[in-house]
Design a protein around this motif. Structure first.
Motif, short mmCIF file in Angstrom:
data_model
loop_
_atom_site.label_atom_id
_atom_site.label_comp_id
_atom_site.label_asym_id
_atom_site.label_seq_id
_atom_site.Cartn_x
_atom_site.Cartn_y
_atom_site.Cartn_z
N LEU A 168 0.86 -1.18 0.00
CA LEU A 168 0.00 0.00 0.00
C LEU A 168 0.89 1.22 0.00
N ASP A 169 0.90 1.95 -1.13
CA ASP A 169 1.85 3.06 -1.30
C ASP A 169 3.26 2.54 -0.99
N ASP A 170 3.91 3.05 0.05
CA ASP A 170 5.27 2.60 0.37
C ASP A 170 5.30 1.58 1.50
N VAL A 171 4.16 1.11 1.94
CA VAL A 171 4.08 0.18 3.07
C VAL A 171 3.93 -1.25 2.55
N VAL A 172 4.79 -2.16 3.03
CA VAL A 172 4.70 -3.57 2.68
C VAL A 172 3.90 -4.27 3.78
N LEU A 173 2.71 -4.75 3.44
CA LEU A 173 1.88 -5.45 4.41
C LEU A 173 2.11 -6.96 4.36
N ALA A 174 2.55 -7.46 3.23
CA ALA A 174 2.91 -8.88 3.10
C ALA A 174 3.99 -8.97 2.03
N ASP A 175 5.06 -9.71 2.33
CA ASP A 175 6.19 -9.76 1.40
C ASP A 175 6.24 -11.04 0.57
N GLY A 176 5.22 -11.87 0.70
CA GLY A 176 5.17 -13.10 -0.08
C GLY A 176 5.70 -14.32 0.63
N SER A 177 6.33 -14.14 1.78
CA SER A 177 6.92 -15.28 2.49
C SER A 177 5.96 -15.94 3.47
N GLU A 178 4.85 -15.26 3.79
CA GLU A 178 3.92 -15.77 4.80
C GLU A 178 2.59 -16.18 4.16
N GLN A 179 1.89 -17.04 4.88
CA GLN A 179 0.54 -17.36 4.46
C GLN A 179 -0.39 -16.19 4.82
N ILE A 209 -8.01 4.44 0.62
CA ILE A 209 -8.32 3.01 0.66
C ILE A 209 -7.85 2.46 2.00
N ASP A 210 -8.69 1.63 2.61
CA ASP A 210 -8.29 0.89 3.81
C ASP A 210 -7.89 -0.51 3.39
N VAL A 211 -6.69 -0.93 3.76
CA VAL A 211 -6.20 -2.26 3.42
C VAL A 211 -5.80 -2.98 4.70
N ALA A 212 -6.19 -4.23 4.80
CA ALA A 212 -5.82 -5.05 5.96
C ALA A 212 -5.45 -6.45 5.49
N VAL A 213 -4.44 -7.02 6.13
CA VAL A 213 -3.98 -8.37 5.82
C VAL A 213 -3.93 -9.16 7.10
N ALA A 214 -4.58 -10.32 7.12
CA ALA A 214 -4.58 -11.21 8.29
C ALA A 214 -3.63 -12.37 8.01
N VAL A 215 -2.61 -12.52 8.88
CA VAL A 215 -1.64 -13.60 8.71
C VAL A 215 -1.50 -14.36 10.02
N PRO A 216 -1.30 -15.69 9.97
CA PRO A 216 -1.05 -16.45 11.19
C PRO A 216 0.42 -16.35 11.58
N VAL A 217 0.68 -16.08 12.85
CA VAL A 217 2.06 -15.99 13.34
C VAL A 217 2.18 -16.80 14.63
N MET A 218 3.40 -17.29 14.90
CA MET A 218 3.68 -18.00 16.14
C MET A 218 4.15 -17.00 17.18
N ALA A 219 3.56 -17.05 18.35
CA ALA A 219 3.89 -16.12 19.42
C ALA A 219 4.26 -16.89 20.68
N ARG A 231 -2.53 -6.67 9.92
CA ARG A 231 -1.74 -5.50 9.56
C ARG A 231 -2.63 -4.55 8.75
N ARG A 232 -2.69 -3.30 9.19
CA ARG A 232 -3.62 -2.34 8.60
C ARG A 232 -2.88 -1.10 8.14
N ALA A 233 -3.41 -0.49 7.08
CA ALA A 233 -2.86 0.78 6.62
C ALA A 233 -3.90 1.46 5.74
N LYS A 234 -3.75 2.77 5.58
CA LYS A 234 -4.58 3.58 4.69
C LYS A 234 -3.69 4.26 3.67
#
Length: 275
Positions: A168-179, A209-219, A231-234
C-alpha cells in the motif's frame, strides 16, 4: 425535470416489464412534476445509451451490488478522458471527473451498498431525493483491469490460505513469504470483516483506501502458540500480487485473481441522490 428509471435484465430472461417498485417510483416522481421514462438494459452498450444524457437524472432499480457496480462502471467508462489528455479542472489525485449522480431503488432485496452508504430505500424517499437534487459524494475505487468498486474487495478467506505480496503506497503489508488468511481492500465496510474478524473500519468519503492483511504468526518465547496478526494501513493505491490464484469477491461479484492487480482511490468521484 427528466428522470430515467433503469432496470437491468438478464440477456437470457424474458422481459416482464417494469417491476412494481419501479412503477410506484414513477408515480411518485410524476406527482412531484418530473417527466419519467422506464428502460430495461441487457448489455453494457444498452446501459450507455440510457445514462449518457446529461439532462436526465438516473435511478437504477436494483436487487444486488453487482447491478450497482455494473452501472457505475459504465458511468466511469463514459467519463474517462483519453489516456493522453488530462482535462482542465480535474481534482488533484483523480483520473476521472465527477460521475453523474445515481439514485438506487431497491427491488426484491436491498443492495448492501444502499445500506452501507445510507441511501433512501422506499420509492417515495428515493423520488424525493431525486427531485430535491441533494447529492452525496463518496470515493470510488478503480483497478488496472478496467473495473471499479464502490464497496471493496476481499481476497481469500475461509480455510484456504494463500501467499502473495501486498503493498500500500510505500508500506509492505505482506512480502510473499507468509501465508495470508484474508486481505481486504475497502472503501465501505461490506468486506471489512472475514471469518468473524473485523479487519478494517473504512470511511467511504475520506479519500483513502483501507487495506488489511490477516496472517497467522507463532507467538510466545517458550510455549509457542498460533495467533492471527492483522496489519492495517490507509493510502491511495494498493498492489496485490498473488503467488498463485486466489479467490476474491468485489461488490458482490466473485472471481479468481492470478496476476498482479492495483486498486487506487478516486476521492469523491461517485455521486448518490440522498435525503
Amino acid at each position: 425535470m427528466n428522470v430515467v428509471v433503469l432496470t437491468l435484465v438478464e440477456s437470457d430472461c424474458s422481459n416482464p416489464g417494469p417491476r412494481t417498485q419501479a412503477l410506484h417510483l414513477a408515480d411518485e416522481l410524476k406527482a412531484r412534476g418530473a417527466a419519467v421514462r422506464t428502460v430495461e438494459a441487457r448489455t453494457p452498450e444498452e446501459i450507455d445509451a440510457v445514462v449518457e444524457d446529461p439532462d436526465e437524472r438516473i435511478v437504477l432499480a436494483a436487487d444486488t451490488d453487482e447491478q450497482v457496480n455494473a452501472v457505475v462502471a459504465r458511468l466511469t467508462r463514459l467519463a474517462m478522458p483519453a489516456p493522453s489528455k488530462r482535462p482542465e479542472g480535474l481534482p488533484d489525485g483523480r483520473t476521472i471527473p465527477d460521475l453523474p449522480a445515481l439514485a438506487v431503488l431497491p427491488l426484491g432485496t436491498v443492495p448492501g451498498i444502499v445500506v452501507r452508504l445510507g441511501l433512501p430505500e422506499k420509492p417515495a424517499d428515493v423520488a424525493e431525493a431525486v427531485v430535491s437534487g441533494t447529492v452525496k459524494r463518496t470515493d470510488l475505487m478503480r483497478h488496472d483491469g478496467g473495473g471499479v468498486a464502490v464497496d471493496g474487495v476481499r481476497l481469500g478467506g475461509g480455510d484456504r490460505p494463500w501467499r502473495g505480496v501486498v503493498n500500500l503506497d510505500d508500506v509492505v503489508l505482506a512480502d510473499g513469504s507468509e501465508q495470508i488468511l484474508a486481505c481486504v481492500v475497502a472503501n465501505a465496510d461490506g468486506y471489512a470483516a472475514a471469518d468473524d474478524m473485523v479487519l478494517a473500519e473504512p470511511d467511504p468519503a475520506d479519500g483513502k483506501i483501507d487495506v488489511a492483511v490477516a496472517v497467522p504468526v507463532m507467538a510466545g518465547r517458550f510455549r509457542k502458540r498460533l495467533r492471527i496478526e492483522v496489519r492495517r494501513a490507509k493510502g491511495r493505491a494498493v498492489a496485490v500480487h498473488p503467488a498463485d490464484t486466489v479467490t476474491y469477491i468485489q461488490d458482490g461479484l466473485a472471481g479468481q485473481l492470478g496476476r498482479k492487480r492495483t486498486w487506487w482511490i478516486e476521492p469523491g468521484a461517485a455521486g448518490w441522490y440522498t435525503a
